[in-house]
Motif scaffolding. Structure first.
Motif, PDB file in Angstrom:
ATOM      1  N   ASP A  89       0.847  -1.195   0.000  1.00 18.28           N
ATOM      2  CA  ASP A  89       0.000   0.000   0.000  1.00 18.28           C
ATOM      3  C   ASP A  89       0.886   1.249   0.000  1.00 18.28           C
ATOM      4  OD1 ASP A  89      -2.519   1.211   0.122  1.00 18.28           O
ATOM      5  OD2 ASP A  89      -2.608   1.166   2.305  1.00 18.28           O
ATOM      6  N   THR A  91      -1.382  -1.154  -4.176  1.00 14.27           N
ATOM      7  CA  THR A  91      -2.524  -0.233  -4.139  1.00 14.27           C
ATOM      8  C   THR A  91      -2.004   1.174  -3.895  1.00 14.27           C
ATOM      9  OG1 THR A  91      -2.836  -0.722  -1.788  1.00 14.27           O
ATOM     10  CG2 THR A  91      -4.284  -1.873  -3.318  1.00 14.27           C
ATOM     11  N   ASN A 126      -3.582   5.411  -3.557  1.00 15.66           N
ATOM     12  CA  ASN A 126      -4.781   6.249  -3.444  1.00 15.66           C
ATOM     13  C   ASN A 126      -4.312   7.692  -3.608  1.00 15.66           C
ATOM     14  OD1 ASN A 126      -3.925   7.251  -0.885  1.00 15.66           O
ATOM     15  ND2 ASN A 126      -4.874   5.526   0.161  1.00 15.66           N
ATOM     16  N   LYS A 176      -9.581   2.095  -9.411  1.00 15.37           N
ATOM     17  CA  LYS A 176     -10.207   2.168  -8.092  1.00 15.37           C
ATOM     18  C   LYS A 176     -11.333   3.190  -8.140  1.00 15.37           C
ATOM     19  CE  LYS A 176      -7.816   1.775  -3.684  1.00 15.37           C
ATOM     20  NZ  LYS A 176      -6.837   2.448  -2.844  1.00 15.37           N
ATOM     21  N   PHE A 195     -12.043  -1.159   4.806  1.00 13.76           N
ATOM     22  CA  PHE A 195     -10.992  -0.411   5.509  1.00 13.76           C
ATOM     23  C   PHE A 195     -10.997  -0.774   6.997  1.00 13.76           C
ATOM     24  CE2 PHE A 195      -9.636   3.528   2.888  1.00 13.76           C
ATOM     25  CZ  PHE A 195      -9.659   2.799   1.710  1.00 13.76           C
ATOM     26  N   ARG A 251      -9.499   2.196   9.668  1.00 15.47           N
ATOM     27  CA  ARG A 251     -10.348   3.384   9.885  1.00 15.47           C
ATOM     28  C   ARG A 251     -11.583   3.049  10.711  1.00 15.47           C
ATOM     29  NH1 ARG A 251      -9.760   7.166   4.421  1.00 15.47           N
ATOM     30  NH2 ARG A 251      -7.552   6.658   4.100  1.00 15.47           N
ATOM     31  N   ALA A 293      -7.949  -3.672   3.535  1.00 14.84           N
ATOM     32  CA  ALA A 293      -7.202  -2.415   3.382  1.00 14.84           C
ATOM     33  C   ALA A 293      -7.172  -1.660   4.706  1.00 14.84           C
ATOM     34  CB  ALA A 293      -7.845  -1.566   2.294  1.00 14.84           C
ATOM     35  N   SER A 294      -6.435  -0.551   4.687  1.00 18.49           N
ATOM     36  CA  SER A 294      -6.264   0.263   5.900  1.00 18.49           C
ATOM     37  C   SER A 294      -5.713  -0.614   7.030  1.00 18.49           C
ATOM     38  CB  SER A 294      -7.600   0.903   6.295  1.00 18.49           C
ATOM     39  OG  SER A 294      -7.434   1.839   7.326  1.00 18.49           O
ATOM     40  N   ARG A 319      -2.916  -1.556   9.638  1.00 18.16           N
ATOM     41  CA  ARG A 319      -1.987  -0.716  10.407  1.00 18.16           C
ATOM     42  C   ARG A 319      -0.901  -1.510  11.117  1.00 18.16           C
ATOM     43  NH1 ARG A 319      -5.653   3.623  11.388  1.00 18.16           N
ATOM     44  NH2 ARG A 319      -6.327   4.183   9.284  1.00 18.16           N
ATOM     45  N   THR A 343      -3.622  -5.534   1.642  1.00 11.16           N
ATOM     46  CA  THR A 343      -2.710  -4.502   1.157  1.00 11.16           C
ATOM     47  C   THR A 343      -2.082  -3.853   2.381  1.00 11.16           C
ATOM     48  OG1 THR A 343      -2.316  -2.669  -0.332  1.00 11.16           O
ATOM     49  CG2 THR A 343      -4.445  -2.623   0.838  1.00 11.16           C
TER      50      THR A 343
HETATM   51  C1  E4P Z   1      -5.758   1.103   0.069  1.00 15.91           C
HETATM   52  O1  E4P Z   1      -6.312   0.695  -0.913  1.00 15.91           O
HETATM   53  C2  E4P Z   1      -6.345   2.121   0.956  1.00 15.91           C
HETATM   54  O2  E4P Z   1      -6.518   3.316   0.286  1.00 15.91           O
HETATM   55  C3  E4P Z   1      -5.453   2.288   2.170  1.00 15.91           C
HETATM   56  O3  E4P Z   1      -5.176   1.002   2.695  1.00 15.91           O
HETATM   57  C4  E4P Z   1      -6.026   3.202   3.221  1.00 15.91           C
HETATM   58  O4  E4P Z   1      -5.218   3.135   4.360  1.00 15.91           O
HETATM   59  P1  E4P Z   1      -5.308   4.225   5.543  1.00 15.91           P
HETATM   60  O5  E4P Z   1      -6.644   4.106   6.180  1.00 15.91           O
HETATM   61  O6  E4P Z   1      -4.202   3.841   6.469  1.00 15.91           O
HETATM   62  O7  E4P Z   1      -5.113   5.572   4.903  1.00 15.91           O
END
Ligand code: E4P
Length: 218
Positions: free
Chosen positions: A6, A26, A28, A83, A129, A132, A164-165, A167, A184
């Protein structure tokens, strides 16, 4: 489970691609902004470094412009996954682009119903996500489990769950246990997955004992 990285940092992508363990990338708009580089140029460069899907995000809000942007992005390389956001316009754009044979990653997914719609729209990937949701004291991993269960109820739905997202390393492990198809992962977290203090300690001991034998393999 497939591992995507990512980031839009080409040097980091190149380093991870050399391991042979990287299945895709990925990006963004925030990650592109972080590079300070031209969007189309950086995405093209990434697509030349990795064979797998490279997600590049549209920025329009209406479906007609999303489709036009998506076609332009898809024209950059064979391995682009366009995307689109999980809105009604994004779903319309997803349906149109996947019908043309373009891979689509439906992003900003925060509920199981949204994921169900993404699959019905023919999405190649849906991106729930995790981090988040956790930030709001909700359970990001529960969402992955729900989507897995729903998709498994309808084998005709072919959309891959792209966690995604992410951490931390626990998010990766929990996503794998919950049956996500792809994770990712930020570069630092991805690199950290291979490390363990007992691995380092054990290696140090083996090498010191080996030295005492005075032998060499090569
Ligand atoms: C990937 O596709 C997402 O945009 C990304 O994992 C978002 O991650 P974040 O919430 O840490 O910004």
């Amino acid at each position: 489970m497939k591992f995507f990285v990512d980031t839009a940092d080409v040097a980091e992508i190149r380093e991870l691609a050399e391991t042979g363990l990287l299945d895709g990338v990925t990006t963004n708009p925030s990650l592109i902004a972080k590079t300070g580089r031209d969007f189309l140029e950086v995405v093209k460069e990434i697509c030349a470094v990795v064979e797998g899907p490279v997600s590049a995000e549209v920025t329009a809000l209406d479906s007609a412009t999303m489709i036009a942007e998506g076609r332009k992005l898809a024209g950059l390389a064979k391995n682009i996954a366009v995307k689109v956001p999980l809105t009604w316009d994004g779903l319309k754009a997803c349906k149109a682009l996947t019908s043309e044979g373009t891979m689509v990653n439906v992003t900003l997914c925060f509920s199981a119903n949204q994921a169900l719609l993404a699959a019905k729209a023919g999405a190649t990937f849906v991106s729930p996500f995790i981090g988040r949701l956790d930030d709001l004291n909700l359970d990001g991993m529960e969402l992955i489990r729900e989507i897995r269960e729903i998709y498994d109820n309808y084998p005709a739905l072919q959309t891959e769950i792209l966690a995604a997202s992410i951490r931390n390393a626990n998010h990766v492990k929990e996503s794998a246990l919950a049956g996500a198809d792809v994770a990712t992962v930020p570069p630092a977290v991805l690199k950290g997955l291979a490390t363990h203090p007992l691995t380092d300690k054990g290696l140090e001991m083996f090498l010191s004992d080996w030295k005492k034998t005075g032998q060499k393999i090569l």
